[in-house]
Write a protein that holds these residues in place. Structure first.
Motif, short mmCIF file in Angstrom:
data_model
loop_
_atom_site.label_atom_id
_atom_site.label_comp_id
_atom_site.label_asym_id
_atom_site.label_seq_id
_atom_site.Cartn_x
_atom_site.Cartn_y
_atom_site.Cartn_z
N ILE A 38 0.75 -1.22 0.04
CA ILE A 38 0.12 -0.01 -0.02
C ILE A 38 0.52 1.03 0.15
O ILE A 38 0.26 2.44 -0.34
N ALA A 39 2.24 1.29 0.18
CA ALA A 39 3.04 2.40 0.49
C ALA A 39 4.47 2.00 0.19
O ALA A 39 4.89 0.67 0.77
N GLY A 84 1.24 -3.19 12.76
CA GLY A 84 0.12 -2.83 13.35
C GLY A 84 -1.11 -3.62 13.33
O GLY A 84 -0.79 -5.04 13.53
N ARG A 85 -2.00 -3.58 13.47
CA ARG A 85 -3.33 -4.17 13.49
C ARG A 85 -3.60 -5.07 12.06
O ARG A 85 -3.80 -6.35 12.15
N THR A 86 -3.44 -4.60 10.90
CA THR A 86 -3.71 -5.22 9.54
C THR A 86 -2.27 -4.83 8.90
O THR A 86 -2.24 -5.52 7.93
N SER A 87 -1.40 -3.97 9.44
CA SER A 87 -0.34 -3.62 8.46
C SER A 87 0.82 -4.07 8.85
O SER A 87 1.26 -4.09 10.12
N ILE A 88 2.04 -4.12 8.05
CA ILE A 88 3.42 -4.52 8.18
C ILE A 88 4.32 -3.62 7.59
O ILE A 88 4.35 -3.47 6.23
N ARG A 89 5.31 -3.02 8.30
CA ARG A 89 6.02 -2.36 7.42
C ARG A 89 7.69 -2.85 7.49
O ARG A 89 8.08 -3.36 8.55
N VAL A 90 8.43 -2.83 5.96
CA VAL A 90 9.33 -3.66 6.22
C VAL A 90 10.56 -2.53 5.75
O VAL A 90 10.22 -2.14 4.51
N HIS A 91 11.75 -2.71 6.12
CA HIS A 91 12.73 -1.93 5.56
C HIS A 91 13.56 -2.95 4.66
O HIS A 91 13.97 -4.04 5.03
N VAL A 92 13.79 -2.43 3.35
CA VAL A 92 14.35 -3.33 2.45
C VAL A 92 15.45 -2.59 1.86
O VAL A 92 15.53 -1.32 1.77
N GLU A 93 16.72 -3.44 1.95
CA GLU A 93 17.94 -2.82 1.13
C GLU A 93 18.65 -3.68 0.14
O GLU A 93 18.17 -4.99 0.21
N ALA A 94 19.10 -2.90 -1.02
CA ALA A 94 19.59 -3.72 -2.23
C ALA A 94 21.01 -3.36 -2.19
O ALA A 94 21.11 -1.97 -2.26
N TRP A 95 21.71 -4.49 -2.33
CA TRP A 95 23.17 -4.25 -2.51
C TRP A 95 23.65 -5.03 -3.86
O TRP A 95 23.10 -5.86 -4.20
N LYS A 96 24.76 -4.62 -4.32
CA LYS A 96 25.12 -4.89 -5.79
C LYS A 96 26.65 -5.62 -5.30
O LYS A 96 27.45 -4.87 -4.45
N ARG A 97 26.95 -6.42 -6.08
CA ARG A 97 28.33 -6.95 -6.47
C ARG A 97 28.71 -7.19 -7.89
O ARG A 97 27.89 -7.85 -8.71
#
Length: 136
Positions: free
Chosen positions: A63-64, A90-103
């Motif tokens: 959603i965001a 939250g009650r219905t929501s989940i916030r996720v920190h996402v990182e992309a790394w390259k090699r």
């Protein structure tokens, strides 16, 4: 802790196993030869949804996307590893920190290229928000 606090620059890639690992291919480039930001965003959304789906024990919807930062371009042939960790539930929501790394192909050096915070909502069969299950 705020979302921007999550965007501090670590010196090395996370110790966990990546959720997604993929090679950037020529079909994923823009006219300048760099990998499209949208392609990378899609890979990150897939990676972020993995812990969200696991916690929700079922279907979720994105959603965001907040605090997205592109640090460096990704080139054709780079191995992209994407890490995801839940930062808020939250009650219905989940916030996720996402990182992309390259090699790069000819190197063993990794560098962070992109990071952001993705929000998912658990949904039912009618695509309506549903409460998250009790903790396991």
């Amino acid at each position: 802790m705020t979302d921007t606090d999550q965007l501090e620059t670590p010196l090395t890639a996370p110790d966990d196993q990546p959720v997604v690992r993929v090679i950037a291919m020529p079909a994923d480039t823009n006219p300048e030869g760099d990998i499209f930001g949208g392609w990378l965003l899609a890979q990150m959304d897939l990676a972020g949804s993995t812990p969200a789906f696991d916690l929700a024990r079922g279907r979720c919807a994105t959603i965001a996307v907040d605090a997205m930062v592109f640090h460096q371009p990704v080139s054709v042939g780079d191995e992209v590893s994407i890490y995801a960790r839940i930062i808020k539930v939250g009650r219905t929501s989940i916030r996720v920190h996402v990182e992309a790394w390259k090699r790069p192909r000819a190197s063993h050096t990794v560098s962070r290229v992109t990071e952001g915070v993705f929000t998912y909502v658990a949904i039912d069969e009618d695509r309506k928000p549903r409460p998250l299950p009790e903790a396991r």
